[in-house]
Write a protein that holds these residues in place. Structure first.
Motif, PDB file in Angstrom:
ATOM      1  N   ARG A   3      52.956  32.764  38.999  1.00 29.37           N
ATOM      2  CA  ARG A   3      53.807  32.099  37.886  1.00 29.37           C
ATOM      3  C   ARG A   3      55.082  32.492  37.451  1.00 29.37           C
ATOM      4  NH1 ARG A   3      52.932  30.598  32.255  1.00 29.37           N
ATOM      5  NH2 ARG A   3      51.471  32.254  31.829  1.00 29.37           N
ATOM      6  N   LEU A   4      56.220  31.923  37.479  1.00 24.56           N
ATOM      7  CA  LEU A   4      57.606  32.423  37.361  1.00 24.56           C
ATOM      8  C   LEU A   4      57.971  31.931  36.176  1.00 24.56           C
ATOM      9  CD1 LEU A   4      59.120  31.818  40.973  1.00 24.56           C
ATOM     10  CD2 LEU A   4      58.072  33.878  39.991  1.00 24.56           C
ATOM     11  N   THR A   5      59.147  32.825  35.693  1.00 25.19           N
ATOM     12  CA  THR A   5      59.643  32.495  34.446  1.00 25.19           C
ATOM     13  C   THR A   5      61.158  33.030  34.467  1.00 25.19           C
ATOM     14  OG1 THR A   5      59.424  32.733  31.987  1.00 25.19           O
ATOM     15  CG2 THR A   5      58.877  34.608  33.212  1.00 25.19           C
ATOM     16  N   SER A   6      61.901  32.381  33.782  1.00 29.18           N
ATOM     17  CA  SER A   6      63.353  33.201  33.481  1.00 29.18           C
ATOM     18  C   SER A   6      63.700  33.775  32.185  1.00 29.18           C
ATOM     19  CB  SER A   6      64.191  32.079  34.047  1.00 29.18           C
ATOM     20  OG  SER A   6      64.266  31.766  35.270  1.00 29.18           O
ATOM     21  N   ILE A   7      64.266  34.696  32.153  1.00 29.19           N
ATOM     22  CA  ILE A   7      64.890  35.507  31.001  1.00 29.19           C
ATOM     23  C   ILE A   7      66.267  35.411  31.097  1.00 29.19           C
ATOM     24  CG2 ILE A   7      64.949  37.572  29.610  1.00 29.19           C
ATOM     25  CD1 ILE A   7      61.949  38.029  30.651  1.00 29.19           C
ATOM     26  N   ARG A  38      82.978  38.295  28.736  1.00 24.84           N
ATOM     27  CA  ARG A  38      81.744  38.358  28.461  1.00 24.84           C
ATOM     28  C   ARG A  38      80.919  38.326  29.573  1.00 24.84           C
ATOM     29  NH1 ARG A  38      79.666  34.977  24.400  1.00 24.84           N
ATOM     30  NH2 ARG A  38      77.810  36.025  25.049  1.00 24.84           N
ATOM     31  N   LEU A  39      79.588  38.950  29.513  1.00 26.01           N
ATOM     32  CA  LEU A  39      78.518  39.104  30.788  1.00 26.01           C
ATOM     33  C   LEU A  39      77.463  38.367  30.237  1.00 26.01           C
ATOM     34  CD1 LEU A  39      78.112  40.264  33.574  1.00 26.01           C
ATOM     35  CD2 LEU A  39      77.524  42.348  32.395  1.00 26.01           C
ATOM     36  N   GLY A  40      76.482  37.674  31.088  1.00 22.97           N
ATOM     37  CA  GLY A  40      75.329  37.398  30.869  1.00 22.97           C
ATOM     38  C   GLY A  40      74.672  37.083  31.974  1.00 22.97           C
ATOM     39  N   VAL A  41      73.306  37.047  32.085  1.00 22.79           N
ATOM     40  CA  VAL A  41      72.305  37.153  33.194  1.00 22.79           C
ATOM     41  C   VAL A  41      71.229  36.020  32.720  1.00 22.79           C
ATOM     42  CG1 VAL A  41      72.959  39.264  34.113  1.00 22.79           C
ATOM     43  CG2 VAL A  41      70.925  39.025  32.608  1.00 22.79           C
ATOM     44  N   GLU A  42      70.915  35.612  34.043  1.00 21.40           N
ATOM     45  CA  GLU A  42      69.415  34.895  33.939  1.00 21.40           C
ATOM     46  C   GLU A  42      68.616  35.400  35.123  1.00 21.40           C
ATOM     47  OE1 GLU A  42      68.984  30.426  32.987  1.00 21.40           O
ATOM     48  OE2 GLU A  42      67.721  30.680  35.084  1.00 21.40           O
ATOM     49  N   ILE A  43      67.382  36.072  34.800  1.00 20.12           N
ATOM     50  CA  ILE A  43      66.659  36.887  35.756  1.00 20.12           C
ATOM     51  C   ILE A  43      65.345  36.089  35.788  1.00 20.12           C
ATOM     52  CG2 ILE A  43      65.849  39.212  36.208  1.00 20.12           C
ATOM     53  CD1 ILE A  43      67.688  40.360  34.388  1.00 20.12           C
ATOM     54  N   THR A  44      64.963  35.576  36.901  1.00 16.02           N
ATOM     55  CA  THR A  44      63.535  35.105  37.250  1.00 16.02           C
ATOM     56  C   THR A  44      62.670  35.983  37.748  1.00 16.02           C
ATOM     57  OG1 THR A  44      64.847  32.926  37.703  1.00 16.02           O
ATOM     58  CG2 THR A  44      62.426  33.343  38.525  1.00 16.02           C
ATOM     59  N   GLY A  45      61.618  36.037  36.995  1.00 16.71           N
ATOM     60  CA  GLY A  45      60.384  37.080  37.603  1.00 16.71           C
ATOM     61  C   GLY A  45      59.146  36.313  37.474  1.00 16.71           C
ATOM     62  N   GLU A  46      57.992  37.212  37.786  1.00 15.54           N
ATOM     63  CA  GLU A  46      56.700  36.985  37.641  1.00 15.54           C
ATOM     64  C   GLU A  46      56.201  37.311  36.208  1.00 15.54           C
ATOM     65  OE1 GLU A  46      54.420  38.514  40.752  1.00 15.54           O
ATOM     66  OE2 GLU A  46      55.864  38.089  42.419  1.00 15.54           O
ATOM     67  N   ASN A  50      49.192  39.357  31.128  1.00 14.73           N
ATOM     68  CA  ASN A  50      49.563  39.780  29.690  1.00 14.73           C
ATOM     69  C   ASN A  50      50.577  38.823  29.022  1.00 14.73           C
ATOM     70  OD1 ASN A  50      49.612  41.152  27.611  1.00 14.73           O
ATOM     71  ND2 ASN A  50      51.252  42.675  28.186  1.00 14.73           N
ATOM     72  N   GLY A  51      50.849  37.975  30.025  1.00 17.23           N
ATOM     73  CA  GLY A  51      52.083  36.904  29.469  1.00 17.23           C
ATOM     74  C   GLY A  51      53.514  37.734  29.345  1.00 17.23           C
ATOM     75  N   LEU A  52      53.604  38.649  30.313  1.00 20.73           N
ATOM     76  CA  LEU A  52      54.884  39.321  30.102  1.00 20.73           C
ATOM     77  C   LEU A  52      55.376  39.430  31.620  1.00 20.73           C
ATOM     78  CD1 LEU A  52      56.466  41.650  28.108  1.00 20.73           C
ATOM     79  CD2 LEU A  52      55.014  43.290  29.402  1.00 20.73           C
ATOM     80  N   CYS A  53      56.741  39.453  31.563  1.00 18.82           N
ATOM     81  CA  CYS A  53      57.498  39.446  32.667  1.00 18.82           C
ATOM     82  C   CYS A  53      57.882  40.924  32.776  1.00 18.82           C
ATOM     83  CB  CYS A  53      58.731  38.517  32.606  1.00 18.82           C
ATOM     84  SG  CYS A  53      59.522  38.419  34.157  1.00 18.82           S
ATOM     85  N   PHE A  54      58.838  41.470  33.134  1.00 17.45           N
ATOM     86  CA  PHE A  54      59.578  42.808  33.056  1.00 17.45           C
ATOM     87  C   PHE A  54      60.016  42.991  31.528  1.00 17.45           C
ATOM     88  CE2 PHE A  54      63.742  41.460  32.619  1.00 17.45           C
ATOM     89  CZ  PHE A  54      63.893  40.267  33.638  1.00 17.45           C
ATOM     90  N   ASP A  55      60.152  44.224  31.094  1.00 11.67           N
ATOM     91  CA  ASP A  55      60.717  44.507  29.702  1.00 11.67           C
ATOM     92  C   ASP A  55      62.245  44.393  29.758  1.00 11.67           C
ATOM     93  OD1 ASP A  55      60.946  47.530  27.809  1.00 11.67           O
ATOM     94  OD2 ASP A  55      61.727  45.243  27.374  1.00 11.67           O
ATOM     95  N   TYR A  56      62.595  43.140  29.313  1.00  8.71           N
ATOM     96  CA  TYR A  56      64.109  42.844  29.317  1.00  8.71           C
ATOM     97  C   TYR A  56      65.043  43.939  28.639  1.00  8.71           C
ATOM     98  CZ  TYR A  56      63.727  40.586  24.782  1.00  8.71           C
ATOM     99  OH  TYR A  56      63.571  40.363  23.284  1.00  8.71           O
ATOM    100  N   ALA A  57      64.442  45.100  27.956  1.00  9.25           N
ATOM    101  CA  ALA A  57      65.242  45.933  27.265  1.00  9.25           C
ATOM    102  C   ALA A  57      65.991  46.491  28.454  1.00  9.25           C
ATOM    103  CB  ALA A  57      64.486  46.792  26.356  1.00  9.25           C
ATOM    104  N   ILE A  58      65.089  46.758  29.508  1.00  7.78           N
ATOM    105  CA  ILE A  58      65.712  47.458  30.840  1.00  7.78           C
ATOM    106  C   ILE A  58      67.202  46.988  30.773  1.00  7.78           C
ATOM    107  CG2 ILE A  58      65.259  47.978  33.230  1.00  7.78           C
ATOM    108  CD1 ILE A  58      62.331  47.613  32.733  1.00  7.78           C
ATOM    109  N   TYR A  59      67.258  45.653  31.184  1.00  4.23           N
ATOM    110  CA  TYR A  59      68.486  45.229  31.498  1.00  4.23           C
ATOM    111  C   TYR A  59      69.373  45.058  30.415  1.00  4.23           C
ATOM    112  CZ  TYR A  59      67.271  44.292  36.515  1.00  4.23           C
ATOM    113  OH  TYR A  59      67.058  44.306  37.621  1.00  4.23           O
ATOM    114  N   LYS A  60      68.982  45.290  28.973  1.00  3.36           N
ATOM    115  CA  LYS A  60      69.852  45.260  28.048  1.00  3.36           C
ATOM    116  C   LYS A  60      70.960  46.529  28.475  1.00  3.36           C
ATOM    117  CE  LYS A  60      67.662  42.408  24.358  1.00  3.36           C
ATOM    118  NZ  LYS A  60      67.210  42.724  22.928  1.00  3.36           N
TER     119      LYS A  60
END
Ligand SMILES: Nc1nc2c(c(=O)[nH]1)N=C([C@H](O)[C@H](O)COP(=O)(O)OP(=O)(O)OP(=O)(O)O)CN2
Length: 162
Positions: A3-7, A38-46, A50-60
C-alpha cells in the motif's frame, strides 16, 4: 502489491536566500537580483503494518542541510550556453552578451545547470535527493517530487519514479 502513501514536506523554514539572474537568450537576461527561494518535496513510499512510512524527520534534516548549502550565495549556471566563465585567484568573471561582471569566489557557487530557474533548480535538487539508490531502497521510496519557488505561489517541479 504494497500500500503506497505520499508525504509532503514544505515547511516554511525550508528556504534559502540567493542571488541569480535568469538568462532568456544570448542577448537578454535579467539583472542580478535575489530571492528567498523555497523548497518542498512530496515523497511516495510504502505504508507498513504499523501504519508508518519512513520517518519523515529524516528528510527534514536532509532538506535543511540542502537549503543551508545555497544560503547567501550568488548562483551561476555553469552549463549555460550563453555564459562564458573565467576565473582568477579571487573572482569569477562571468560574461553574457559581451559584458563581464566579477563575482567574488567566496560568495558565488557555480551550479551544473543551464540556467538558475525554478525548473532547473528543482531538477538539480531532485538529482541530489535521488542519487543514493540504496537509501531510497532502504526507505522503500517509490517516487519523489521536488518543488522550488522563487516567489509565492509559483513552483518549478521535478519528479522521479522507481
Ligand atoms: N520559466 C521561468 N521563468 C522565469 C523564471 C524562472 O525561474 N523560470 N524566473 C524569473 C525571474 O527570476 C523573476 O525574478 C522571478 O521572480 P518573479 O516572478 O518576478 O517573482 P515575484 O514573486 O516577484 O512575482 P510577481 O508575480 O511579480 O509577484 C522570470 N521568469
Amino acid at each position: 502489491m504494497p500500500r503506497l502513501t505520499s508525504i509532503e514536506i514544505c515547511k516554511q523554514y525550508l528556504h534559502f536566500s540567493a542571488a541569480h539572474f535568469t538568462i532568456f537568450s544570448a542577448t537578454d537576461r535579467e539583472r542580478l537580483h535575489g530571492h528567498n527561494w523555497r523548497l518542498g518535496v512530496e515523497i511516495t513510499g510504502e505504508i507498513d503494518e504499523n501504519g508508518l512510512c519512513f520517518d519523515y524527520a529524516i528528510y527534514k534534516r536532509i532538506l535543511k542541510d540542502l537549503c543551508a548549502k545555497y544560503d547567501e550565495y550568488t548562483l551561476i549556471a555553469q552549463q549555460s550556453p550563453h555564459l562564458k566563465i573565467s576565473e582568477d585567484e579571487d573572482f569569477y568573471h562571468v560574461t553574457h552578451n559581451g559584458r563581464t561582471q566579477p563575482l567574488l569566489k567566496t560568495d558565488t557557487l557555480l551550479l551544473p545547470v543551464k540556467n538558475i530557474t525554478i525548473e532547473e533548480l528543482a531538477g538539480y535538487f531532485l538529482t541530489q535527493l535521488t542519487e543514493d539508490a540504496a537509501h531510497l531502497d532502504a526507505l522503500k521510496i517509490h517516487a519523489f517530487e521536488v518543488r522550488v519557488s522563487s516567489g509565492p505561489d509559483q513552483w518549478g517541479i521535478a519528479r522521479w519514479r522507481r
